[in-house]
Scaffold this motif. Structure first.
Motif, PDB file in Angstrom:
ATOM      1  N   GLU A  68       0.826  -1.205   0.000  1.00  0.00           N
ATOM      2  CA  GLU A  68       0.000   0.000   0.000  1.00  0.00           C
ATOM      3  C   GLU A  68       0.859   1.254   0.000  1.00  0.00           C
ATOM      4  O   GLU A  68       0.634   2.187  -0.777  1.00  0.00           O
ATOM      5  CB  GLU A  68      -0.920  -0.005   1.224  1.00  0.00           C
ATOM      6  CG  GLU A  68      -1.802   1.231   1.334  1.00  0.00           C
ATOM      7  CD  GLU A  68      -2.596   1.258   2.623  1.00  0.00           C
ATOM      8  OE1 GLU A  68      -3.472   2.129   2.743  1.00  0.00           O
ATOM      9  OE2 GLU A  68      -2.318   0.417   3.509  1.00  0.00           O
ATOM     10  N   ARG A  71       1.525   4.130  -3.020  1.00  0.00           N
ATOM     11  CA  ARG A  71       1.289   5.566  -2.842  1.00  0.00           C
ATOM     12  C   ARG A  71       2.535   6.375  -3.226  1.00  0.00           C
ATOM     13  O   ARG A  71       2.430   7.427  -3.870  1.00  0.00           O
ATOM     14  CB  ARG A  71       0.895   5.858  -1.394  1.00  0.00           C
ATOM     15  CG  ARG A  71      -0.454   5.289  -0.992  1.00  0.00           C
ATOM     16  CD  ARG A  71      -0.874   5.804   0.377  1.00  0.00           C
ATOM     17  NE  ARG A  71      -1.957   5.038   0.939  1.00  0.00           N
ATOM     18  CZ  ARG A  71      -3.230   5.128   0.582  1.00  0.00           C
ATOM     19  NH1 ARG A  71      -3.581   5.973  -0.366  1.00  0.00           N
ATOM     20  NH2 ARG A  71      -4.166   4.382   1.160  1.00  0.00           N
ATOM     21  N   ARG A 116       3.025   9.057  -6.219  1.00  0.00           N
ATOM     22  CA  ARG A 116       3.610  10.386  -6.009  1.00  0.00           C
ATOM     23  C   ARG A 116       4.669  10.671  -7.069  1.00  0.00           C
ATOM     24  O   ARG A 116       4.724  11.757  -7.650  1.00  0.00           O
ATOM     25  CB  ARG A 116       4.201  10.457  -4.598  1.00  0.00           C
ATOM     26  CG  ARG A 116       4.864  11.787  -4.269  1.00  0.00           C
ATOM     27  CD  ARG A 116       5.663  11.698  -2.982  1.00  0.00           C
ATOM     28  NE  ARG A 116       6.425  12.921  -2.759  1.00  0.00           N
ATOM     29  CZ  ARG A 116       6.188  13.781  -1.778  1.00  0.00           C
ATOM     30  NH1 ARG A 116       5.213  13.544  -0.918  1.00  0.00           N
ATOM     31  NH2 ARG A 116       6.924  14.864  -1.650  1.00  0.00           N
ATOM     32  N   SER A 129      -4.452   9.587  -3.908  1.00  0.00           N
ATOM     33  CA  SER A 129      -4.237   8.156  -3.655  1.00  0.00           C
ATOM     34  C   SER A 129      -5.221   7.601  -2.634  1.00  0.00           C
ATOM     35  O   SER A 129      -5.190   6.410  -2.323  1.00  0.00           O
ATOM     36  CB  SER A 129      -2.809   7.914  -3.157  1.00  0.00           C
ATOM     37  OG  SER A 129      -2.630   8.437  -1.847  1.00  0.00           O
ATOM     38  N   GLY A 134      -5.237   8.476   0.534  1.00  0.00           N
ATOM     39  CA  GLY A 134      -4.600   8.393   1.843  1.00  0.00           C
ATOM     40  C   GLY A 134      -5.292   9.280   2.861  1.00  0.00           C
ATOM     41  O   GLY A 134      -5.926  10.279   2.512  1.00  0.00           O
ATOM     42  N   ASP A 166       1.281   9.104   4.803  1.00  0.00           N
ATOM     43  CA  ASP A 166       1.090   7.960   3.909  1.00  0.00           C
ATOM     44  C   ASP A 166       1.859   8.106   2.606  1.00  0.00           C
ATOM     45  O   ASP A 166       2.058   7.119   1.889  1.00  0.00           O
ATOM     46  CB  ASP A 166      -0.399   7.775   3.577  1.00  0.00           C
ATOM     47  CG  ASP A 166      -1.223   7.334   4.769  1.00  0.00           C
ATOM     48  OD1 ASP A 166      -0.635   6.805   5.728  1.00  0.00           O
ATOM     49  OD2 ASP A 166      -2.455   7.524   4.746  1.00  0.00           O
ATOM     50  N   VAL A 167       2.264   9.335   2.249  1.00  0.00           N
ATOM     51  CA  VAL A 167       2.891   9.552   0.945  1.00  0.00           C
ATOM     52  C   VAL A 167       4.277  10.181   1.067  1.00  0.00           C
ATOM     53  O   VAL A 167       4.842  10.645   0.086  1.00  0.00           O
ATOM     54  CB  VAL A 167       1.998  10.429   0.043  1.00  0.00           C
ATOM     55  CG1 VAL A 167       0.712   9.705  -0.311  1.00  0.00           C
ATOM     56  CG2 VAL A 167       1.694  11.771   0.695  1.00  0.00           C
TER      57      VAL A 167
END
Length: 594
Positions: free
Chosen positions: A150, A154, A158, A550, A552, A557-558
């Motif tokens: 996951e 992400r 990006r 995404s 998130g 998370d990114v």
């Protein structure tokens, strides 16, 4: 001919996720991490993982060497392995539709354990029904956390978004120019991170809060169209949507008006939405700042939901309530939310909405439930015979109201709106709500009552409001705009002041003395006097874009190695103490607490 993907190196011929039925019968070399092992006695199955995906490898006496069988039986989770084998179709009954490579496996001829891994501190593979470890624990062991599919997906998205942005602006004639990281401290609304100069004791660089002034200087220098994927730093209190260091798509252009930025911004968002697989129908809606605050209590409203703030001052201000009448007498208003079907909410649920409003700065909320032909609740007891009709409330409705100045009630009702949407599980009218909020005020009232910059000190006032600069500065709109997506501000920008005298005047209105203006902004004013074109731009947050597109829930998370809400890097252990000798070389001493 072998079907080779982008993973070929001296140690492997294909990525684990690149194996397909078209490669059946081919010999391949795979390298990666052991995701899972299943030992069936005569056969050993390893799921091998790398960035490209997951592939089943089988070791058996009919095709594997004795050494390979032994190595397969001894392989543990997250061991690093290299495999040589043949791509083989799986039997029909053994195919896995949940794996991209589920139609094939690699029959292992040779297997080498390149590096043994100790038992992982956190699991990399978890069944969907199991909860992840706490975020704090995952950040402490971020390298393992980043192995999760996951998070990798992400971060790869990006990368693709940033690449698409670069390509988009290149095609639009923009030039990618790097601006300094060690720069001059200037007030831009947040605290600077300061960097001491060893060569010049007692003097400091600042890490840039944004490339704002430098990109204006590039316009004055004649570059016409600039962009940069810029790293920025702000020493401010952390929130879920903030990090002390962040990345933005920074854009500036000359001889433009806001319409130019809207066009480029919508073109970019259309391209990025395509990369992310979401919708971005143009043109985006435009909403003046005043209307956004009036209707939604926020300059970044989430327009997926059909719920707006209503001004009920005329009706509720006439009721026999000291609180309501007192608020109006002090120049405030009574605004609220009319929630169709909201009467089904329990006292506890209404209390939770009120707590959200209080957390946003309101002293509380008043409410009334409409049941049959009468109103109940703390506010309902003041209703007159005609109040329900005048408010257009129906049986089953709930009224939430906040009384006071807009600066208090707007953020409170924005928070109450979000909490009400969640409590009532209101359906959305659209999945993707894109919006330009326009006409931000140039100034806002600071905590001490003095003028403060709303966006930053370089916003060009709207020519239609220029006559109000002296008499009503808070009423002066700027040629400033924000890009909002589903209630998140993705970017902020403006047309800049290109006249040195006007820029000096605005800085003075913000309380800066002439010598302070010269010391902090003299270089900008000098550049403006050298012949500055009309110019403007926008900065778009890469972290927010990647998180929202995404799906998130957090910027963390990114971001590969993010900071916590306490501004700490748990994996690296930063910030950390520095030896006294190193501080002394910089002319710095640290005072001890009592």
């Amino acid at each position: 001919m072998s079907t080779i993907g982008q993973s070929e190196t001296a140690m492997r011929s294909a990525g684990a996720g690149e194996a397909t039925l078209k490669m059946a019968g081919e010999e391949v070399r795979i390298a990666g991490w052991v995701h899972r092992r299943r030992d069936l006695g005569g056969l050993v199955f390893l799921d091998v993982r790398d960035r490209s995906g997951l592939l089943q490898a089988s070791a058996g006496p009919g095709w594997s060497s004795a050494a390979a069988m032994e190595a397969a039986r001894g392989a543990g989770p997250e061991d690093v392995v290299a495999i040589r084998g043949v791509v083989t179709p799986r039997p029909e009954a053994a195919r896995n539709p949940d794996m991209a490579t589920g139609e094939v496996e690699v029959q292992v001829a040779e297997l080498e354990v390149l590096n043994k891994a100790r038992t992982p501190a956190i699991p990399v593979h978890l069944p969907p029904e199991e909860e992840l470890p706490s975020e704090k624990l995952r950040l402490r062991h971020r390298v393992l956390d980043l192995r999760r599919r996951e998070l990798q997906a992400r971060l790869i998205l990006r990368h693709r978004l940033v690449l698409a942005a670069r390509n988009y602006f290149h095609k639009q004639g923009f030039v990618d120019v790097e601006t300094p990281i060690l720069t001059k401290p200037t007030p831009e609304g947040a605290r600077d991170f300061l960097v001491p100069s060893r060569v010049h004791p007692g003097e400091f660089f600042a890490l840039p809060q944004s490339p704002q002034i430098y990109k204006q200087l590039l316009m004055i220098a004649g570059f016409d169209r600039y962009m940069q994927i810029a790293r920025c730093f702000r020493d401010e209190d952390m929130r879920a949507d903030r990090q002390p260091e962040f990345t933005q798509i920074d854009v500036e252009a000359s001889f433009i008006q806001p319409e130019d930025i809207y066009g480029w911004g919508e073109g970019l968002m259309t391209r990025l939405a395509e990369v992310a697989g979401v919708e971005a129908e143009t043109p985006f809606m435009r909403l003046p700042y005043h209307d956004a605050m009036e209707r939604f209590g926020s300059d970044r409203p989430d327009l997926r939901y059909d719920l707006e703030i209503v001004d009920d001052t005329a009706v509720l201000g006439a009721l026999d309530s000291n609180i309501l009448r007192g608020a109006v007498a002090k120049g405030g208003r009574i605004r609220g939310l009319h929630l169709a079907g909201g009467a089904r909410l329990s006292r506890k649920q209404i209390g939770a909405i009120e707590q959200a409003a209080k957390a946003a700065g309101a002293p509380g909320l008043l409410w009334a439930k409409v049941q049959e032909d009468r109103a109940t609740g703390p506010l309902g007891r003041f209703f007159r015979d005609d109040t329900l009709a005048r408010l257009a409330l129906s049986p089953g409705d709930l009224l939430l109201a906040a009384a006071g100045p807009d600066r208090v009630t707007s953020p409170a009702l924005d928070a109450a709106r979000a909490a009400s949407i969640a409590a009532l599980q209101l359906p959305s009218t659209t999945e993707h709500a894109w919006l330009w909020v326009t006409g931000f005020p140039v100034f806002e009232e600071g905590a001490d009552g003095a003028l403060a910059a709303n966006h930053h000190p370089f916003v060009q006032p709207d020519p239609a409001d220029a006559h109000l600069l002296d008499s009503q500065p808070l009423a002066v709109r700027g040629l400033a705009y924000d890009l909002v997506y589903n209630g998140t501000e993705l970017g902020s920008g403006s047309i800049r002041v290109h006249d040195a005298d006007l820029q000096t005047r605005l800085l003075g209105m913000l309380g800066l003395e002439p010598d302070e203006i010269a010391a902090k902004f003299g270089f900008l004013l000098e550049a403006l006097r050298s012949g500055a074109p009309p110019h403007g731009g926008i900065a778009l947050g890469v972290d927010r874009l990647a998180a929202r597109l995404s799906g998130g829930s957090s910027l963390r998370d990114v971001i590969a190695f993010p900071k916590t809400t306490a501004a700490r890097a748990l994996f690296e252990g930063a910030p950390s103490p520095v030896a006294a000798a190193e501080l002394a070389a910089l002319g710095i001493s640290v005072g001890g607490g009592e």
